[in-house]
Design a protein around this motif. Structure first.
Motif, mmCIF file in Angstrom:
data_model
loop_
_atom_site.group_PDB
_atom_site.id
_atom_site.type_symbol
_atom_site.label_atom_id
_atom_site.label_comp_id
_atom_site.label_asym_id
_atom_site.label_seq_id
_atom_site.Cartn_x
_atom_site.Cartn_y
_atom_site.Cartn_z
ATOM 1 N N THR A 23 49.141 34.520 44.339
ATOM 2 C CA THR A 23 48.968 35.481 45.426
ATOM 3 C C THR A 23 48.397 36.788 44.893
ATOM 4 N N VAL A 24 48.831 37.207 43.725
ATOM 5 C CA VAL A 24 48.280 38.420 43.106
ATOM 6 C C VAL A 24 46.784 38.215 42.858
ATOM 7 N N ILE A 25 46.393 37.048 42.379
ATOM 8 C CA ILE A 25 44.975 36.754 42.156
ATOM 9 C C ILE A 25 44.209 36.809 43.472
ATOM 10 N N ARG A 26 44.777 36.259 44.531
ATOM 11 C CA ARG A 26 44.128 36.308 45.849
ATOM 12 C C ARG A 26 43.957 37.756 46.326
ATOM 13 N N LEU A 27 44.978 38.573 46.108
ATOM 14 C CA LEU A 27 44.884 39.984 46.494
ATOM 15 C C LEU A 27 43.764 40.687 45.727
ATOM 16 N N GLU A 28 43.588 40.330 44.453
ATOM 17 C CA GLU A 28 42.471 40.874 43.658
ATOM 18 C C GLU A 28 41.150 40.475 44.287
ATOM 19 N N LYS A 29 40.996 39.186 44.569
ATOM 20 C CA LYS A 29 39.740 38.670 45.107
ATOM 21 C C LYS A 29 39.412 39.256 46.471
ATOM 22 N N GLN A 30 40.449 39.587 47.240
ATOM 23 C CA GLN A 30 40.259 40.211 48.553
ATOM 24 C C GLN A 30 39.982 41.708 48.438
ATOM 25 N N GLY A 31 40.068 42.243 47.229
ATOM 26 C CA GLY A 31 39.821 43.664 47.022
ATOM 27 C C GLY A 31 40.981 44.549 47.415
ATOM 28 N N LYS A 32 42.159 43.974 47.551
ATOM 29 C CA LYS A 32 43.326 44.759 47.986
ATOM 30 C C LYS A 32 44.037 45.456 46.833
ATOM 31 N N ILE A 33 43.919 44.909 45.642
ATOM 32 C CA ILE A 33 44.466 45.574 44.461
ATOM 33 C C ILE A 33 43.443 45.486 43.328
ATOM 34 N N PRO A 34 43.206 46.587 42.621
ATOM 35 C CA PRO A 34 42.258 46.555 41.511
ATOM 36 C C PRO A 34 42.942 46.081 40.235
ATOM 37 N N ARG A 35 42.149 45.507 39.367
ATOM 38 C CA ARG A 35 42.682 45.087 38.078
ATOM 39 C C ARG A 35 41.919 45.795 36.976
ATOM 40 N N VAL A 36 42.541 45.863 35.822
ATOM 41 C CA VAL A 36 41.918 46.421 34.633
ATOM 42 C C VAL A 36 41.746 45.266 33.662
ATOM 43 N N GLN A 37 40.491 44.966 33.292
ATOM 44 C CA GLN A 37 40.217 43.884 32.350
ATOM 45 C C GLN A 37 40.233 44.470 30.954
ATOM 46 N N LEU A 38 41.162 44.024 30.129
ATOM 47 C CA LEU A 38 41.275 44.512 28.759
ATOM 48 C C LEU A 38 40.791 43.423 27.803
ATOM 49 N N SER A 39 39.821 43.754 27.013
ATOM 50 C CA SER A 39 39.243 42.799 26.083
ATOM 51 C C SER A 39 40.292 42.300 25.094
#
Length: 66
Positions: A23-39
């Motif tokens: 569900t968290v992944i779906r919220l990301e894809k819907q643009g509802k929560i931003p994520r920080v991609q850390l290498s």
């Protein structure tokens, strides 16, 4: 004293929101929560952005439009 809050893992966000990690992944894809991609580490989340989502103040673009 710093106002810095450590970034959260997907698992921590899911637990906080009482939802699955998918569900968290779906919220990301819907643009509802931003994520920080850390290498080399993976994905993390800013606690203040999650609070904004909970408070209904979210207005983020999807960071996963690939």
């Amino acid at each position: 004293m710093s106002d810095y809050e450590p970034l959260l893992t997907r698992k921590q966000v899911a637990k906080w929101l009482q939802v699955s990690q998918m569900t968290v992944i779906r919220l990301e894809k819907q643009g509802k929560i931003p994520r920080v991609q850390l290498s080399g580490i993976g994905v993390r989340y800013d606690p203040s952005a999650i609070r904004d989502f909970i408070d209904g103040k979210q207005n983020f673009k999807s960071y996963i439009e690939r």
